[in-house]
Design a protein around this motif. Structure first.
Motif, PDB file in Angstrom:
ATOM      1  N   ASN A 163       0.843  -1.201   0.000  1.00  0.00           N
ATOM      2  CA  ASN A 163       0.000   0.000   0.000  1.00  0.00           C
ATOM      3  C   ASN A 163       0.873   1.243   0.000  1.00  0.00           C
ATOM      4  O   ASN A 163       2.105   1.159   0.065  1.00  0.00           O
ATOM      5  N   TYR A 164       0.223   2.403  -0.076  1.00  0.00           N
ATOM      6  CA  TYR A 164       0.947   3.668  -0.188  1.00  0.00           C
ATOM      7  C   TYR A 164       1.748   3.987   1.077  1.00  0.00           C
ATOM      8  O   TYR A 164       2.854   4.538   0.988  1.00  0.00           O
ATOM      9  N   GLU A 165       1.229   3.633   2.242  1.00  0.00           N
ATOM     10  CA  GLU A 165       2.001   3.875   3.468  1.00  0.00           C
ATOM     11  C   GLU A 165       3.323   3.123   3.426  1.00  0.00           C
ATOM     12  O   GLU A 165       4.391   3.676   3.737  1.00  0.00           O
ATOM     13  N   TYR A 190       0.283  14.623   5.108  1.00  0.00           N
ATOM     14  CA  TYR A 190      -0.280  15.324   3.957  1.00  0.00           C
ATOM     15  C   TYR A 190      -1.343  14.467   3.260  1.00  0.00           C
ATOM     16  O   TYR A 190      -2.346  14.993   2.773  1.00  0.00           O
ATOM     17  N   THR A 191      -1.135  13.167   3.222  1.00  0.00           N
ATOM     18  CA  THR A 191      -2.113  12.262   2.605  1.00  0.00           C
ATOM     19  C   THR A 191      -3.472  12.406   3.256  1.00  0.00           C
ATOM     20  O   THR A 191      -4.502  12.459   2.576  1.00  0.00           O
ATOM     21  N   LYS A 192      -3.500  12.472   4.586  1.00  0.00           N
ATOM     22  CA  LYS A 192      -4.771  12.613   5.292  1.00  0.00           C
ATOM     23  C   LYS A 192      -5.453  13.928   4.940  1.00  0.00           C
ATOM     24  O   LYS A 192      -6.682  14.004   4.875  1.00  0.00           O
ATOM     25  N   GLY A 211      -7.844  12.670   2.201  1.00  0.00           N
ATOM     26  CA  GLY A 211      -8.925  12.454   3.148  1.00  0.00           C
ATOM     27  C   GLY A 211      -8.943  11.078   3.769  1.00  0.00           C
ATOM     28  O   GLY A 211      -9.903  10.712   4.442  1.00  0.00           O
ATOM     29  N   VAL A 212      -7.885  10.288   3.560  1.00  0.00           N
ATOM     30  CA  VAL A 212      -7.820   8.920   4.094  1.00  0.00           C
ATOM     31  C   VAL A 212      -6.404   8.661   4.583  1.00  0.00           C
ATOM     32  O   VAL A 212      -5.465   9.411   4.307  1.00  0.00           O
ATOM     33  N   GLU A 213      -6.240   7.573   5.316  1.00  0.00           N
ATOM     34  CA  GLU A 213      -4.914   7.132   5.741  1.00  0.00           C
ATOM     35  C   GLU A 213      -4.154   6.574   4.536  1.00  0.00           C
ATOM     36  O   GLU A 213      -4.753   5.980   3.628  1.00  0.00           O
ATOM     37  N   ALA A 214      -2.843   6.730   4.547  1.00  0.00           N
ATOM     38  CA  ALA A 214      -2.022   6.267   3.426  1.00  0.00           C
ATOM     39  C   ALA A 214      -2.157   4.766   3.185  1.00  0.00           C
ATOM     40  O   ALA A 214      -2.077   4.308   2.034  1.00  0.00           O
ATOM     41  N   LYS A 215      -2.395   3.998   4.216  1.00  0.00           N
ATOM     42  CA  LYS A 215      -2.510   2.547   4.054  1.00  0.00           C
ATOM     43  C   LYS A 215      -3.773   2.141   3.291  1.00  0.00           C
ATOM     44  O   LYS A 215      -3.878   0.989   2.847  1.00  0.00           O
ATOM     45  N   GLU A 216      -4.713   3.069   3.115  1.00  0.00           N
ATOM     46  CA  GLU A 216      -5.933   2.766   2.365  1.00  0.00           C
ATOM     47  C   GLU A 216      -5.745   2.936   0.861  1.00  0.00           C
ATOM     48  O   GLU A 216      -6.629   2.572   0.080  1.00  0.00           O
ATOM     49  N   ILE A 270       1.261  22.393   3.158  1.00  0.00           N
ATOM     50  CA  ILE A 270       1.257  22.512   4.608  1.00  0.00           C
ATOM     51  C   ILE A 270       1.088  21.132   5.223  1.00  0.00           C
ATOM     52  O   ILE A 270       0.147  20.404   4.903  1.00  0.00           O
ATOM     53  N   TYR A 271       1.998  20.771   6.142  1.00  0.00           N
ATOM     54  CA  TYR A 271       2.003  19.432   6.725  1.00  0.00           C
ATOM     55  C   TYR A 271       1.422  19.385   8.133  1.00  0.00           C
ATOM     56  O   TYR A 271       1.056  18.308   8.610  1.00  0.00           O
ATOM     57  N   ASP A 272       1.326  20.495   8.802  1.00  0.00           N
ATOM     58  CA  ASP A 272       0.872  20.510  10.189  1.00  0.00           C
ATOM     59  C   ASP A 272      -0.568  20.014  10.294  1.00  0.00           C
ATOM     60  O   ASP A 272      -1.464  20.536   9.614  1.00  0.00           O
ATOM     61  N   LYS A 273      -0.813  19.067  11.174  1.00  0.00           N
ATOM     62  CA  LYS A 273      -2.145  18.474  11.283  1.00  0.00           C
ATOM     63  C   LYS A 273      -3.173  19.445  11.858  1.00  0.00           C
ATOM     64  O   LYS A 273      -4.370  19.280  11.640  1.00  0.00           O
ATOM     65  N   ASP A 274      -2.738  20.478  12.600  1.00  0.00           N
ATOM     66  CA  ASP A 274      -3.695  21.415  13.183  1.00  0.00           C
ATOM     67  C   ASP A 274      -4.083  22.534  12.221  1.00  0.00           C
ATOM     68  O   ASP A 274      -4.897  23.389  12.552  1.00  0.00           O
TER      69      ASP A 274
END
Length: 423
Positions: free
Chosen positions: A127-129, A148-150, A154-159, A297-301
């Motif tokens: 998978n991508y992760e 950044y993937t999330k 809009g999903v986890e990289a493993k999806e 932008i990588y910051d999750k907040d």
């Protein structure tokens, strides 16, 4: 004379119309649900500020597309200068080989992790992760592209699977990573060496030559397609017959437009996943914005994934002495953000101010718009699902084109050629 109906006057529909119009034995009509043509290549203007619907540059190497675009509009040529914002620090793009501004402690974590990467053949990657961890090491993967993937997908990289990646993600050598930690004087490794944008009129100006002889009927949203009798019904209580039908309507919408779809095809349509998005557009009374054409932008907040500057792309996009920014915020279709549009807008502006990108008192235009369809999500069901749906549509006489009609990760030149190559 053969009557050909094209549903959607975005770039792929325009490409198909242009191509099919060359045969004088064809009568070609395009139907567009909006009040202007262009689809996601369209734009809008507020108080002298022009903003594209989502963000576009042309960097195609396809000579046919380049010539058609140049017939529509002369270009401004830009050398790409993307940047990355990470925890208050600006990094050249791509970040993986431009880590010089980071602390020595964080650089050491990235470097050690990079050296400990697993060695796997591409066909062993699940998978991508896993792809990200193998390419960049765990620390960089977890803190940069996986975050950044999330935000973007809009999903986890493993999806996600990995066939879509192609040349989009640069894979540096150990020597390049080490060099990028020692100095900011690194070569340009972005996948495009030149970006082009129309001098005037926004990105859709590239399509001016293609549309000049087309019969485009606006404000026609499809309500039902009767493939047996070859009739299309529109929500404005009009209808149209056809001999041949071409559609750029998203595959995921077909269950609403067609009756008696087999259950197995309905199940495949349910499997399709995509991102929706907000485009936040800001007009500023001065030119006090970062110099970058765009940045990540990588910051999750921080809710938005990317920022572009329409005013850097062309001075025609804003009044003299002013500047502009556009922010992209994505989420998987159907998932809730739990914020109103106004709250999304205000929260995003506040984050920009905290990032020291803008000042509140400089904003003279603020706008937020929702787009139902932004990107295709490349999970593990996509290939079988889309092929089954497209085959069914072809069997009942509907040819599909474009990013959402073919359900693929097309750039604008690929979407155009998807229409032009229709037979």
């Amino acid at each position: 004379m053969k009557k050909i109906v094209i549903l959607g006057a975005g770039i792929s529909g325009i490409g198909a119309g242009y191509h099919l119009n060359e045969d004088k034995n064809n009568k070609v009509i395009l139907f567009e649900k909006n009040n202007s043509w262009g689809g996601l290549c369209d734009n809008f203007t507020i108080n002298g500020f022009r903003f594209d619907r989502f963000v576009h540059f042309s960097f195609t190497n396809n000579q046919e597309v380049r010539e058609l675009f140049e017939k529509g509009s002369k270009s401004i040529k830009h050398i790409p200068n993307p940047s990355n914002y990470y925890k208050g620090t600006w990094l050249k793009h791509p970040a993986q080989n431009n880590l010089y501004p980071l602390s020595n402690e964080e650089k050491e974590k990235i470097l050690c992790s990079f050296k400990r990467r697993e060695d796997k053949e591409i066909n062993e990657i699940r998978n991508y992760e896993e792809w990200l961890r193998i390419q960049y090491g765990n620390y960089f993967a977890e803190n940069f592209p996986m975050e950044y993937t999330k935000k973007y997908w809009g999903v986890e990289a493993k999806e996600l699977e990995t066939k879509w990646v192609g040349s989009r993600m640069y894979k540096p050598t150990l020597e390049e990573v080490e060099q990028g930690m020692r100095t900011q004087d690194t070569p340009l490794t972005y996948y495009a060496k030149e970006m082009r944008y129309p001098v005037t009129g926004g990105y859709k100006s590239y399509l001016n030559y293609l549309v000049k002889d087309l019969n485009i009927r606006l404000n026609h949203e499809v309500k039902e397609i009767d493939t047996k009798n070859k009739v299309i019904y529109f929500t404005n209580n009009t209808q149209e017959t056809y001999d041949e039908l071409i559609s750029s309507i998203p595959l995921s919408e077909m269950n609403k437009l067609l009756k008696n779809i087999p259950k197995n095809i309905l199940e495949e349509i349910k499997k399709l996943r995509w991102t929706s998005g907000y485009i936040i557009s800001l007009g500023l009374k001065n030119k006090n914005i970062p110099p970058y054409l765009w940045f990540y932008i990588y910051d999750k907040d921080i809710p938005f994934a990317r920022i572009y500057s329409p005013s850097h792309k062309s001075s025609d996009n804003c009044p003299m002495g002013c500047s502009s920014l556009q922010l992209e915020l994505y989420f998987e279709n159907g998932k809730k953000i739990n914020l109103s549009e106004k709250e999304v807008l205000e929260k995003s502006i506040q984050k920009l101010i905290e990032m020291k990108v803008i000042k509140e008192e400089d904003i003279i235009v603020r706008d937020i718009r929702f787009e139902k369809y932004a990107n295709i999500i490349f999970d593990f069901n996509i290939y079988e699902a889309r092929e089954a749906i497209k085959k069914y549509l072809k069997d009942i006489g509907i040819k599909t084109i474009g990013r959402f009609g073919e359900w693929d990760y097309f750039w604008s030149d690929q979407s155009l050629m998807s229409g032009i190559r229709i037979k």
